[in-house]
Design a protein around this motif. Structure first.
Motif, PDB file in Angstrom:
ATOM      1  N   VAL A  90     -31.192  17.696 -43.136  1.00 27.52           N
ATOM      2  CA  VAL A  90     -31.622  18.909 -42.434  1.00 27.52           C
ATOM      3  C   VAL A  90     -32.068  18.565 -41.016  1.00 27.52           C
ATOM      4  N   ALA A  91     -32.817  17.471 -40.861  1.00 23.43           N
ATOM      5  CA  ALA A  91     -33.282  17.069 -39.536  1.00 23.43           C
ATOM      6  C   ALA A  91     -32.114  16.749 -38.614  1.00 23.43           C
ATOM      7  N   LEU A  92     -31.087  16.103 -39.147  1.00 22.79           N
ATOM      8  CA  LEU A  92     -29.903  15.803 -38.343  1.00 22.79           C
ATOM      9  C   LEU A  92     -29.174  17.086 -37.948  1.00 22.79           C
ATOM     10  N   LYS A  93     -29.060  18.013 -38.919  1.00 26.94           N
ATOM     11  CA  LYS A  93     -28.306  19.242 -38.640  1.00 26.94           C
ATOM     12  C   LYS A  93     -28.984  20.082 -37.574  1.00 26.94           C
ATOM     13  N   VAL A  94     -30.307  20.239 -37.657  1.00 26.05           N
ATOM     14  CA  VAL A  94     -30.984  21.094 -36.683  1.00 26.05           C
ATOM     15  C   VAL A  94     -30.973  20.464 -35.287  1.00 26.05           C
ATOM     16  N   GLN A  95     -30.671  19.174 -35.213  1.00 26.89           N
ATOM     17  CA  GLN A  95     -30.512  18.528 -33.915  1.00 26.89           C
ATOM     18  C   GLN A  95     -29.066  18.591 -33.419  1.00 26.89           C
ATOM     19  N   GLY A  96     -28.203  19.288 -34.186  1.00 27.53           N
ATOM     20  CA  GLY A  96     -26.809  19.427 -33.788  1.00 27.53           C
ATOM     21  C   GLY A  96     -25.959  18.215 -34.092  1.00 27.53           C
ATOM     22  N   ARG A  97     -26.442  17.338 -34.950  1.00 32.27           N
ATOM     23  CA  ARG A  97     -25.717  16.105 -35.277  1.00 32.27           C
ATOM     24  C   ARG A  97     -24.998  16.271 -36.621  1.00 32.27           C
ATOM     25  N   ASP A  98     -24.067  17.227 -36.639  1.00 30.94           N
ATOM     26  CA  ASP A  98     -23.381  17.578 -37.881  1.00 30.94           C
ATOM     27  C   ASP A  98     -22.531  16.435 -38.426  1.00 30.94           C
ATOM     28  N   THR A  99     -21.946  15.646 -37.546  1.00 25.10           N
ATOM     29  CA  THR A  99     -21.118  14.521 -37.998  1.00 25.10           C
ATOM     30  C   THR A  99     -21.933  13.555 -38.850  1.00 25.10           C
ATOM     31  N   GLU A 100     -23.210  13.345 -38.488  1.00 25.10           N
ATOM     32  CA  GLU A 100     -24.073  12.464 -39.261  1.00 25.10           C
ATOM     33  C   GLU A 100     -24.640  13.175 -40.494  1.00 25.10           C
ATOM     34  N   ALA A 101     -24.876  14.485 -40.361  1.00 25.81           N
ATOM     35  CA  ALA A 101     -25.488  15.222 -41.474  1.00 25.81           C
ATOM     36  C   ALA A 101     -24.518  15.424 -42.636  1.00 25.81           C
ATOM     37  N   ALA A 102     -23.218  15.604 -42.348  1.00 28.07           N
ATOM     38  CA  ALA A 102     -22.245  15.928 -43.398  1.00 28.07           C
ATOM     39  C   ALA A 102     -22.207  14.894 -44.524  1.00 28.07           C
ATOM     40  N   PRO A 103     -22.084  13.589 -44.238  1.00 29.51           N
ATOM     41  CA  PRO A 103     -22.036  12.633 -45.354  1.00 29.51           C
ATOM     42  C   PRO A 103     -23.339  12.578 -46.153  1.00 29.51           C
ATOM     43  N   VAL A 104     -24.467  12.885 -45.512  1.00 31.30           N
ATOM     44  CA  VAL A 104     -25.739  12.889 -46.241  1.00 31.30           C
ATOM     45  C   VAL A 104     -25.779  14.067 -47.204  1.00 31.30           C
ATOM     46  N   PHE A 105     -25.360  15.247 -46.720  1.00 31.46           N
ATOM     47  CA  PHE A 105     -25.270  16.397 -47.635  1.00 31.46           C
ATOM     48  C   PHE A 105     -24.255  16.106 -48.750  1.00 31.46           C
ATOM     49  N   GLY A 106     -23.148  15.428 -48.391  1.00 32.91           N
ATOM     50  CA  GLY A 106     -22.158  15.063 -49.401  1.00 32.91           C
ATOM     51  C   GLY A 106     -22.747  14.172 -50.478  1.00 32.91           C
ATOM     52  N   LYS A 107     -23.563  13.212 -50.072  1.00 32.42           N
ATOM     53  CA  LYS A 107     -24.210  12.319 -51.043  1.00 32.42           C
ATOM     54  C   LYS A 107     -25.157  13.092 -51.940  1.00 32.42           C
ATOM     55  N   LEU A 108     -25.862  14.077 -51.363  1.00 35.74           N
ATOM     56  CA  LEU A 108     -26.775  14.904 -52.152  1.00 35.74           C
ATOM     57  C   LEU A 108     -26.031  15.705 -53.213  1.00 35.74           C
ATOM     58  N   THR A 109     -24.828  16.206 -52.894  1.00 34.35           N
ATOM     59  CA  THR A 109     -24.059  16.953 -53.901  1.00 34.35           C
ATOM     60  C   THR A 109     -23.619  16.040 -55.047  1.00 34.35           C
ATOM     61  N   GLN A 110     -23.460  14.756 -54.753  1.00 35.16           N
ATOM     62  CA  GLN A 110     -23.114  13.799 -55.810  1.00 35.16           C
ATOM     63  C   GLN A 110     -24.326  13.469 -56.677  1.00 35.16           C
ATOM     64  N   LEU A 111     -25.483  13.341 -56.036  1.00 37.14           N
ATOM     65  CA  LEU A 111     -26.707  13.016 -56.778  1.00 37.14           C
ATOM     66  C   LEU A 111     -27.208  14.203 -57.596  1.00 37.14           C
ATOM     67  N   GLU A 112     -27.074  15.410 -57.026  1.00 34.64           N
ATOM     68  CA  GLU A 112     -27.565  16.626 -57.689  1.00 34.64           C
ATOM     69  C   GLU A 112     -26.476  17.706 -57.639  1.00 34.64           C
ATOM     70  N   PRO A 113     -25.429  17.532 -58.433  1.00 36.76           N
ATOM     71  CA  PRO A 113     -24.258  18.422 -58.317  1.00 36.76           C
ATOM     72  C   PRO A 113     -24.523  19.875 -58.692  1.00 36.76           C
ATOM     73  N   ARG A 114     -25.634  20.167 -59.323  1.00 38.69           N
ATOM     74  CA  ARG A 114     -25.925  21.550 -59.693  1.00 38.69           C
ATOM     75  C   ARG A 114     -26.939  22.205 -58.755  1.00 38.69           C
ATOM     76  N   ASN A 115     -27.261  21.514 -57.688  1.00 37.89           N
ATOM     77  CA  ASN A 115     -28.178  22.079 -56.699  1.00 37.89           C
ATOM     78  C   ASN A 115     -27.368  22.921 -55.707  1.00 37.89           C
ATOM     79  N   ILE A 116     -27.542  24.228 -55.783  1.00 39.58           N
ATOM     80  CA  ILE A 116     -26.742  25.155 -54.980  1.00 39.58           C
ATOM     81  C   ILE A 116     -26.965  24.932 -53.488  1.00 39.58           C
ATOM     82  N   ALA A 117     -28.211  24.690 -53.101  1.00 35.93           N
ATOM     83  CA  ALA A 117     -28.525  24.558 -51.680  1.00 35.93           C
ATOM     84  C   ALA A 117     -27.749  23.421 -51.033  1.00 35.93           C
ATOM     85  N   HIS A 118     -27.549  22.338 -51.760  1.00 36.78           N
ATOM     86  CA  HIS A 118     -26.806  21.202 -51.195  1.00 36.78           C
ATOM     87  C   HIS A 118     -25.367  21.606 -50.877  1.00 36.78           C
TER      88      HIS A 118
END
Length: 349
Positions: free
Chosen positions: A47-75
């Motif tokens: 979230v901190a990366l995204k709000v700074q406009g650093r989407d390229t860095e934020a995307a793989p982190v969100f991707g990792k979160l969907t793998q760790l918590e695949p039923r978390n809708i927010a991720h």
């Protein structure tokens, strides 16, 4: 003694709320150094990366979160929104689809899915999804505007006009959005409503660059050339003009053509064609480019440009209105039939 990982994450989210994004990112990094793979810390970092406009860095982190918590809708929603910002529309749609399958059905979600479909040029899907967002939040001006835009693109003009009938009383209005509402109402055919929107936008004593470009485009479309040129002059002096550079070039091209400065129009429309990465959208600039080429007596170039424009337009129709592209009967079959000269002589202007 330093804070533990949980305390660092808690402090990081507090800093986010205060707008201290870099400090929040630092908290997340420290927490992950203490406890690698900690989901709350990864979420804080993303979230901190995204709000700074650093989407390229934020995307793989969100991707990792969907793998760790695949039923978390927010991720999945956050991943979809981040991928959309990166132009990875297919991947974004897949992420949003996963969120929908998990039960996400909020107005904000449908709004973002609608924006994604607009990005993809699928205005029919955008209209359907944005209608659900509008049903949940009928007083939201942003949702109503984008729904009306999708209606305009799918020729559902009456539906679009109805959606903006009460725009003056909607929530979230600002000058640029009012200008956008004016432009879309003009496209939809509600000229009186469009004029009222532009009149409202004109009252802003300090319009930003986004508001100014909407006024320029609206005045040009309404044949108020002097007003358009006056606002264009203001925009070209505005420090925020870089944020609307493509639309600024478009406005300059249209006004140059209006004033008969066809050499300038050719140069500017040519720039827009070259900068357009999507072949299916180039015809929006190629048709007026061909007009100015023809005015300059460069007929061979004009015809070549028209051929490219028609190919682009066909690609656009296939992408946005596949039912039209795939129907069996000829689109212009009516042109096989003539008219009685006596009838034609009695037609009104």
């Amino acid at each position: 003694m330093g804070m533990d990982s949980s305390a660092l994450v808690q402090r990081g989210f507090a800093l986010l709320k205060q707008g201290q994004f870099a400090a929040a990112e630092d908290c997340a990094t420290q927490a992950l150094a203490v406890e690698p793979g900690l989901s709350p810390a990864l979420n804080l970092l993303a979230v901190a990366l995204k709000v700074q406009g650093r989407d390229t860095e934020a995307a793989p982190v969100f991707g990792k979160l969907t793998q760790l918590e695949p039923r978390n809708i927010a991720h999945w929603v956050n991943l979809g929104t981040t991928l959309r910002a990166l132009g990875r529309t297919d991947d974004a749609l897949a992420a949003y689809d996963r969120a929908a399958r998990l039960g996400e059905a909020g107005a904000d979600f449908f709004y973002n899915v609608g924006l994604l479909h607009i990005d993809r040029g699928n205005f029919e899907a955008a209209r359907v999804v944005l209608e659900r967002a509008r049903a949940a939040r009928p007083d939201d001006a942003e949702i109503a505007y984008h729904f009306a835009l999708a209606c305009a693109e799918t020729l559902e003009n009456f539906q679009g006009i109805a959606a903006l009938a009460d725009w003056r009383r909607m929530q979230g209005l600002y000058t640029e959005l009012i200008g956008k509402i004016g432009n879309v109402l003009m496209i939809l055919g509600d000229l009186r409503g469009a004029d009222e929107a532009f009149a409202w936008a004109e009252r802003d004593p300090h319009p930003d660059a986004g508001a100014l470009i909407q006024l320029v485009l609206g005045h040009e479309r309404a044949n108020r050339i002097e007003a358009a040129e006056r606002r264009l002059g203001q925009l070209k002096q505005h420090p925020g003009r870089g944020a609307v550079s493509d639309d600024l070039t478009l406005a300059e091209a249209r006004l140059a053509q209006r004033r008969g400065r066809h050499e300038e129009a050719v140069r500017l429309f040519g720039q827009l064609v070259q900068a357009c990465a999507e072949p299916g959208r180039r015809h929006f600039h190629q048709f007026p480019l061909a007009r100015s080429l023809d005015e300059l007596g460069r007929q061979a170039e004009a015809m070549a440009t028209l051929q490219e424009a028609h190919a682009s337009q066909v690609a656009w129709i296939r992408a946005t209105q596949p039912e039209v592209a795939e129907r069996k009967r000829e689109t212009m079959r009516v042109t096989r039939f003539g008219c009685d000269p006596g009838d034609v002589a009695q037609w009104s202007h």
